[in-house]
Design an enzyme around this catalytic site. Structure first.
Site, short mmCIF file in Angstrom:
data_model
loop_
_atom_site.label_atom_id
_atom_site.label_comp_id
_atom_site.label_asym_id
_atom_site.label_seq_id
_atom_site.Cartn_x
_atom_site.Cartn_y
_atom_site.Cartn_z
N ASP A 119 0.86 -1.19 0.00
CA ASP A 119 0.00 0.00 0.00
C ASP A 119 0.90 1.24 0.00
O ASP A 119 1.63 1.48 0.97
CB ASP A 119 -0.87 -0.04 1.28
CG ASP A 119 -1.74 1.18 1.42
OD1 ASP A 119 -2.55 1.19 2.36
OD2 ASP A 119 -1.59 2.13 0.63
N ASP A 172 -6.02 7.10 -5.51
CA ASP A 172 -6.45 8.47 -5.17
C ASP A 172 -7.28 8.45 -3.89
O ASP A 172 -7.02 9.20 -2.93
CB ASP A 172 -7.29 9.01 -6.35
CG ASP A 172 -7.51 10.51 -6.31
OD1 ASP A 172 -8.26 11.01 -7.17
OD2 ASP A 172 -6.93 11.19 -5.45
N1 APR Z 1 -1.17 1.49 -3.14
C1 APR Z 1 -0.53 1.24 -4.33
N2 APR Z 1 -1.17 1.04 -5.48
C2 APR Z 1 -2.53 1.09 -5.46
C3 APR Z 1 -3.27 1.35 -4.28
C4 APR Z 1 -2.52 1.56 -3.09
N3 APR Z 1 -3.13 1.82 -1.92
N4 APR Z 1 -4.59 1.34 -4.61
C5 APR Z 1 -4.66 1.07 -5.92
N5 APR Z 1 -3.43 0.91 -6.44
C6 APR Z 1 -3.04 0.59 -7.82
C7 APR Z 1 -4.08 -0.09 -8.68
O1 APR Z 1 -4.13 -1.47 -8.39
C8 APR Z 1 -3.50 0.20 -10.06
O2 APR Z 1 -2.50 -0.75 -10.36
O3 APR Z 1 -2.78 1.82 -8.48
C9 APR Z 1 -2.83 1.58 -9.88
C10 APR Z 1 -3.58 2.74 -10.53
O4 APR Z 1 -4.96 2.47 -10.47
P1 APR Z 1 -6.04 3.64 -10.14
O5 APR Z 1 -5.90 4.02 -8.71
O6 APR Z 1 -7.35 3.14 -10.63
O7 APR Z 1 -5.56 4.89 -11.01
P2 APR Z 1 -5.70 5.16 -12.58
O8 APR Z 1 -5.79 3.90 -13.37
O9 APR Z 1 -4.58 6.12 -12.89
O10 APR Z 1 -7.11 5.90 -12.70
C11 APR Z 1 -7.23 7.19 -12.12
O11 APR Z 1 -9.15 6.54 -10.88
O12 APR Z 1 -9.36 6.63 -8.63
C12 APR Z 1 -9.63 7.31 -9.78
O13 APR Z 1 -9.61 9.61 -9.13
C13 APR Z 1 -8.92 8.62 -9.86
O14 APR Z 1 -10.21 9.29 -11.74
C14 APR Z 1 -8.94 8.83 -11.34
C15 APR Z 1 -8.70 7.44 -11.89
#
Ligand code: APR
Length: 181
Positions: free
Chosen positions: A18, A42
């Site tokens: 995480d 996010d």
């Molecule tokens: N720590 C590390 N990696 C994480 C965590 C965490 N706590 N939570 C999620 N991830 C990973 C996901 O598994 C994925 O591999 O982060 C990567 C990016 O996924 P998303 O968070 O969905 O981001 P993204 O694909 O860039 O999409 C962005 O999603 O949450 C919304 O507000 C954000 O609209 C934006 C979009």
């Protein structure tokens, strides 16, 4: 936790976990243009860091980016309650959008540049765009590793880049497809 190989003389580490728990100068948020939070990493960052992050995002929106943060750009805020000192928010491209590959590389380049501009030495990245935004992790691995390598080869200022994957299979996919030399 499985030990992963490091790259570029130990300046790049691969981890599973995480990202909100990383003890780094800055951790990168895969945000959306509103900077008002969302799901995925996010949501995790805003939940872990608390309202101070959103307060600074609102100030950035009203002062510098009234129309929202464009894809590929990066801005710095506090990390609030998290161990990390700062959050660097960037907006990744949606897979299949125009110039998505160039914009994903720009995210990594600009986050590293913001860290250097603020004298930060350690930075953790999630796998930008590979979740909600649908970027295939194998293709993202090539883009992210190439962009990180170019920066680290050109500048000694960043001491460590941590690539933090939420799932072990994401880290495994990265290790199969990166282009670190
Ligand atoms: N720590 C590390 N990696 C994480 C965590 C965490 N706590 N939570 C999620 N991830 C990973 C996901 O598994 C994925 O591999 O982060 C990567 C990016 O996924 P998303 O968070 O969905 O981001 P993204 O694909 O860039 O999409 C962005 O999603 O949450 C919304 O507000 C954000 O609209 C934006 C979009």
């Amino acid at each position: 936790m499985a030990a992963f190989p490091d790259f570029i003389g130990g300046r790049v580490a691969v981890k599973v976990g995480d990202i909100t728990r990383e003890d780094v100068d800055a951790l990168v948020n895969a945000a959306n243009g509103s900077l008002m939070g969302g799901g995925g990493v996010d949501g995790a960052i805003h939940r872990a860091g608390g309202p101070a992050i959103l307060d600074e995002c609102k100030a950035i929106r009203s002062s510098r980016y009234p129309k929202g943060l464009p894809t590929g750009e990066a801005v710095l805020t506090t990390a609030g309650r998290m161990t990390a000192r700062h959050v660097i928010h960037t907006v990744g491209p949606v897979y299949g959008s125009v110039d998505a590959e160039a914009k994903l590389a720009k995210c990594y380049r600009n986050c590293l540049a913001v860290a250097v501009d603020h004298g930060l030495a350690t930075i953790a990245f999630p796998a930008i765009s590979t979740g909600v935004y649908g970027y295939p992790r194998e293709e993202a691995a090539i883009v992210s590793s190439r962009a990180i390598q170019v920066h680290l080869d050109e500048s000694p200022r960043i001491e460590q880049v941590r690539l933090v994957f939420f799932a072990a299979e994401d880290a495994a996919a990265f290790l199969r497809h990166h282009v670190f030399s």
